[in-house]
Design a protein around this motif. Sequence first.
Motif, PDB file in Angstrom:
ATOM      1  N   GLY A  43       0.842  -1.294   0.168  1.00  0.00           N
ATOM      2  CA  GLY A  43      -0.092   0.046  -0.141  1.00  0.00           C
ATOM      3  C   GLY A  43       0.747   1.325  -0.084  1.00  0.00           C
ATOM      4  N   LEU A  44       2.230   1.277  -0.210  1.00  0.00           N
ATOM      5  CA  LEU A  44       2.975   2.552  -0.128  1.00  0.00           C
ATOM      6  C   LEU A  44       2.808   3.233  -1.468  1.00  0.00           C
ATOM      7  CD1 LEU A  44       5.948   1.077   2.025  1.00  0.00           C
ATOM      8  CD2 LEU A  44       3.834   2.528   2.727  1.00  0.00           C
ATOM      9  N   SER A  45       3.162   4.499  -1.620  1.00  0.00           N
ATOM     10  CA  SER A  45       3.375   4.851  -2.871  1.00  0.00           C
ATOM     11  C   SER A  45       4.810   5.031  -3.340  1.00  0.00           C
ATOM     12  CB  SER A  45       3.030   6.241  -3.034  1.00  0.00           C
ATOM     13  OG  SER A  45       3.892   7.019  -1.986  1.00  0.00           O
ATOM     14  N   VAL A  46       5.293   4.205  -4.376  1.00  0.00           N
ATOM     15  CA  VAL A  46       6.656   3.909  -4.635  1.00  0.00           C
ATOM     16  C   VAL A  46       6.805   3.881  -6.317  1.00  0.00           C
ATOM     17  CG1 VAL A  46       5.959   1.247  -4.647  1.00  0.00           C
ATOM     18  CG2 VAL A  46       8.588   1.929  -4.497  1.00  0.00           C
ATOM     19  N   LYS A  47       8.167   4.308  -6.746  1.00  0.00           N
ATOM     20  CA  LYS A  47       8.550   4.349  -7.979  1.00  0.00           C
ATOM     21  C   LYS A  47       9.816   3.888  -7.992  1.00  0.00           C
ATOM     22  CE  LYS A  47       5.226   6.967 -10.537  1.00  0.00           C
ATOM     23  NZ  LYS A  47       4.028   7.098  -9.602  1.00  0.00           N
ATOM     24  N   ILE A  48      10.311   3.628  -9.301  1.00  0.00           N
ATOM     25  CA  ILE A  48      11.656   3.191  -9.501  1.00  0.00           C
ATOM     26  C   ILE A  48      11.992   4.087 -10.709  1.00  0.00           C
ATOM     27  CG2 ILE A  48      13.294   1.690 -10.725  1.00  0.00           C
ATOM     28  CD1 ILE A  48      11.869  -0.872  -9.703  1.00  0.00           C
ATOM     29  N   TYR A  49      13.220   4.841 -10.443  1.00  0.00           N
ATOM     30  CA  TYR A  49      13.997   5.577 -11.355  1.00  0.00           C
ATOM     31  C   TYR A  49      15.119   4.739 -11.944  1.00  0.00           C
ATOM     32  CZ  TYR A  49      11.953  10.188 -10.811  1.00  0.00           C
ATOM     33  OH  TYR A  49      11.105  11.414 -10.746  1.00  0.00           O
ATOM     34  N   GLU A  50      15.018   4.637 -13.288  1.00  0.00           N
ATOM     35  CA  GLU A  50      16.248   3.698 -13.873  1.00  0.00           C
ATOM     36  C   GLU A  50      16.837   4.428 -15.061  1.00  0.00           C
ATOM     37  OE1 GLU A  50      18.466   1.062 -15.621  1.00  0.00           O
ATOM     38  OE2 GLU A  50      17.660   0.667 -13.754  1.00  0.00           O
ATOM     39  N   ALA A  51      18.004   4.339 -15.136  1.00  0.00           N
ATOM     40  CA  ALA A  51      19.090   4.941 -15.880  1.00  0.00           C
ATOM     41  C   ALA A  51      18.999   4.339 -17.508  1.00  0.00           C
ATOM     42  CB  ALA A  51      20.261   4.823 -15.809  1.00  0.00           C
ATOM     43  N   GLY A  52      18.681   2.977 -17.495  1.00  0.00           N
ATOM     44  CA  GLY A  52      18.555   2.450 -18.930  1.00  0.00           C
ATOM     45  C   GLY A  52      17.064   2.605 -19.328  1.00  0.00           C
ATOM     46  N   SER A  53      16.800   2.027 -20.565  1.00  0.00           N
ATOM     47  CA  SER A  53      15.609   2.129 -21.257  1.00  0.00           C
ATOM     48  C   SER A  53      14.970   0.902 -21.129  1.00  0.00           C
ATOM     49  CB  SER A  53      15.845   2.163 -22.873  1.00  0.00           C
ATOM     50  OG  SER A  53      16.764   3.474 -23.250  1.00  0.00           O
ATOM     51  N   GLY A  54      15.378   0.041 -20.340  1.00  0.00           N
ATOM     52  CA  GLY A  54      14.575  -1.280 -20.187  1.00  0.00           C
ATOM     53  C   GLY A  54      14.763  -1.877 -18.736  1.00  0.00           C
ATOM     54  N   LEU A  55      14.229  -2.927 -18.405  1.00  0.00           N
ATOM     55  CA  LEU A  55      14.449  -3.637 -17.099  1.00  0.00           C
ATOM     56  C   LEU A  55      15.530  -4.281 -17.198  1.00  0.00           C
ATOM     57  CD1 LEU A  55      10.759  -5.022 -16.658  1.00  0.00           C
ATOM     58  CD2 LEU A  55      11.641  -3.226 -15.582  1.00  0.00           C
ATOM     59  N   GLY A  56      16.172  -4.917 -15.951  1.00  0.00           N
ATOM     60  CA  GLY A  56      17.168  -5.708 -15.654  1.00  0.00           C
ATOM     61  C   GLY A  56      18.606  -5.369 -15.261  1.00  0.00           C
ATOM     62  N   GLY A  57      18.555  -4.193 -15.017  1.00  0.00           N
ATOM     63  CA  GLY A  57      19.800  -3.584 -14.558  1.00  0.00           C
ATOM     64  C   GLY A  57      21.085  -3.849 -15.232  1.00  0.00           C
ATOM     65  N   VAL A  58      21.890  -4.677 -14.746  1.00  0.00           N
ATOM     66  CA  VAL A  58      23.044  -5.218 -15.508  1.00  0.00           C
ATOM     67  C   VAL A  58      22.655  -5.774 -16.817  1.00  0.00           C
ATOM     68  CG1 VAL A  58      23.278  -7.674 -14.398  1.00  0.00           C
ATOM     69  CG2 VAL A  58      25.454  -6.353 -15.078  1.00  0.00           C
ATOM     70  N   TRP A  59      21.646  -6.491 -17.050  1.00  0.00           N
ATOM     71  CA  TRP A  59      21.178  -7.154 -18.095  1.00  0.00           C
ATOM     72  C   TRP A  59      20.768  -6.112 -19.428  1.00  0.00           C
ATOM     73  CZ3 TRP A  59      24.003 -11.323 -18.503  1.00  0.00           C
ATOM     74  CH2 TRP A  59      24.254 -12.269 -17.305  1.00  0.00           C
ATOM     75  N   TYR A  60      20.443  -5.100 -18.865  1.00  0.00           N
ATOM     76  CA  TYR A  60      20.102  -3.982 -20.058  1.00  0.00           C
ATOM     77  C   TYR A  60      21.526  -3.631 -20.527  1.00  0.00           C
ATOM     78  CZ  TYR A  60      19.135   0.300 -22.333  1.00  0.00           C
ATOM     79  OH  TYR A  60      19.226   1.182 -23.196  1.00  0.00           O
ATOM     80  N   TRP A  61      22.458  -3.134 -19.572  1.00  0.00           N
ATOM     81  CA  TRP A  61      23.564  -2.607 -20.006  1.00  0.00           C
ATOM     82  C   TRP A  61      24.509  -3.825 -20.784  1.00  0.00           C
ATOM     83  CZ3 TRP A  61      23.273   2.493 -20.554  1.00  0.00           C
ATOM     84  CH2 TRP A  61      22.512   3.005 -19.643  1.00  0.00           C
ATOM     85  N   ASN A  62      24.663  -5.118 -20.233  1.00  0.00           N
ATOM     86  CA  ASN A  62      25.531  -5.858 -20.759  1.00  0.00           C
ATOM     87  C   ASN A  62      25.040  -6.584 -21.816  1.00  0.00           C
ATOM     88  OD1 ASN A  62      28.215  -6.142 -18.818  1.00  0.00           O
ATOM     89  ND2 ASN A  62      26.601  -5.410 -17.642  1.00  0.00           N
ATOM     90  N   CYS A  63      25.101  -6.316 -23.121  1.00  0.00           N
ATOM     91  CA  CYS A  63      24.692  -6.935 -24.259  1.00  0.00           C
ATOM     92  C   CYS A  63      25.762  -7.271 -25.060  1.00  0.00           C
ATOM     93  CB  CYS A  63      23.378  -6.274 -24.893  1.00  0.00           C
ATOM     94  SG  CYS A  63      24.001  -4.643 -25.375  1.00  0.00           S
ATOM     95  N   TYR A  64      26.657  -7.412 -24.736  1.00  0.00           N
ATOM     96  CA  TYR A  64      28.064  -7.564 -25.648  1.00  0.00           C
ATOM     97  C   TYR A  64      27.992  -9.049 -26.237  1.00  0.00           C
ATOM     98  CZ  TYR A  64      29.710  -9.538 -21.012  1.00  0.00           C
ATOM     99  OH  TYR A  64      29.632 -10.298 -19.915  1.00  0.00           O
ATOM    100  N   PRO A  65      28.610  -9.503 -27.032  1.00  0.00           N
ATOM    101  CA  PRO A  65      28.502 -10.901 -27.850  1.00  0.00           C
ATOM    102  C   PRO A  65      28.990 -11.897 -26.704  1.00  0.00           C
ATOM    103  CG  PRO A  65      29.483  -9.461 -29.150  1.00  0.00           C
ATOM    104  CD  PRO A  65      29.371  -8.685 -28.005  1.00  0.00           C
TER     105      PRO A  65
END
Length: 549
Positions: A43-65
């Motif tokens: 019941g709390l008012s809560v939001k996330i601020y995320e620097a990337g354009s998608g979910l996943g944290g490290v899995w948004y940024w780490n998309c190298y082969p």
Amino acid sequence: MTSTRTRPVSDSAGGSEVEELDVLIVGAGFAGLYQLDRLRRAGLSVKIYEAGSGLGGVWYWNCYPGARVDTQGPLYQFSSEKLWRGWDYDELYPAYNEVRAYFDHVDKTLDLSRDIRFDTRVTQADFDEQRRQWVVQAERGPTVRARFILLCTGIGAKPILPDIPGLDTFGGEWHHTALWPQDGLDLADKRIGVIGTGATGVQVIQESAKVASHLTVFQRTPNLALPMRQRRLDDEAKRALRVNMDEQYAKRAETFGGFEYDFSGPLSTERSREEVLELYERLWAGGGFRLWLGTFFDVLQDDDANDVVYTFWRDKVRQRIEDPELAEKLAPTVAPHPFGVKRPSLEQTYYDLFNQDNVRLVDVKEHPIQRITESGVLTADGEEHELDLLVLATGFDAVTGGLTAIDITGTAGETLAQKWKLGVSAHLGSATHGFPNMLFLYGPQSPSGFANGPSAAELQGDEIFKMIEFLNVEGHTRFEASEEADRTWREHVDEIAETTLFPRADSWYMGANVPGKVRQLLNYPGGLPLYLERWAEVSAAGYSGFTFD
């Protein structure tokens, strides 16, 4: 009693819009999403601020082969039955694109994105003592006033660019593995150079070797990598992995790293040499981190025990390398550091690929990199290694870097970076004195870097959630870790660390990969069960070590 602030709190970063929240979460990886779901349902008012354009944290940024998980898929997800019953990975160790698909599944099931602001990098946070709120600014969007701020930035949020002269003169393309183009790059028929042989280096090297016209690997320290034992999963294999899922998830709190296996015992000396080697053979065949976290604990404490497992590892690896000189560089006769005191990488073809004609290893301890040229990399022996693509697998300002990169100012007028300049001290690896109403998850002096990410995010996350519940029930509007609690926890972490071999390596575990960073073990070395036991003691005592108003 709190000190007077020295920087005035402002509600505006150029605009007048202000959003009021109970909780602001920074980061949309496993830890942040877990908190969003639980706090929102409370019941709390809560939001996330995320620097990337998608979910996943490290899995948004780490998309190298080659980017992929080093935990088996069944445990690399949330433990909620409504999530795991509707999901299967196609590989035992999922690649980043499968992990991204998993986060999409989580989002569709829990409807999380409606409370997440993407492309929103938090830049500044100041505590307003009068109103007992954090005032948070981001590069875009409104100012936020929040009762509590939860920092879920992860252990690999701040990439390190090496201080090598001439990088800006390179005529080809260069990319850090953590800042890889989201649309990908074609590696085929290119002359590729990779600086760094940590986890990201190993993964991108394996993929590059398949298609590059030539691959040059610049190695400073050999990677004591372990076999991944990767495999595709058919329907039968997926069903088999789902057996007793509830038991598997429950076991996470009982094992050192939150995996499905644990140390085989405290002392290898309690077994015969034959029994020890027989166990190592089984662990090697099982793959993953088993030879690291499924062995005996004295391997991480005693030189003789460590030498036995290193010799076992070395001889296994050398069987795969044809050139004796290369074998000595990749799996030296004498260990470059104690086995297991750097987080091992998992490999599939890493040692075999050095037998290929299109792959060359450059030992930068013998031939240091002098500078980057327009054509490639110049080493101290005068050779210029010509490249089309330069990959910087040079790691992160790990564990603390994502937190100290934000200009967070506490009640004494100093930033978090200033407070921790002489080293981290953080009660339960979750809070620090002078920064009230602020908690961090999967961060410094918690089990983060020794543990499976989702396990640590949920288990520590449960304790964080229960503490916020306690604050609400008791009507507290302000909490703060005491200086004594911070100091006591740091001493506890240091005391355990001194019984181990971890301080003997120049690792990111010790902060040794960042010039000027204080050398200390940045993760909790007591394992998840002991960590949770300490949390239970604190909560049973009415959250001892914290002050409340």
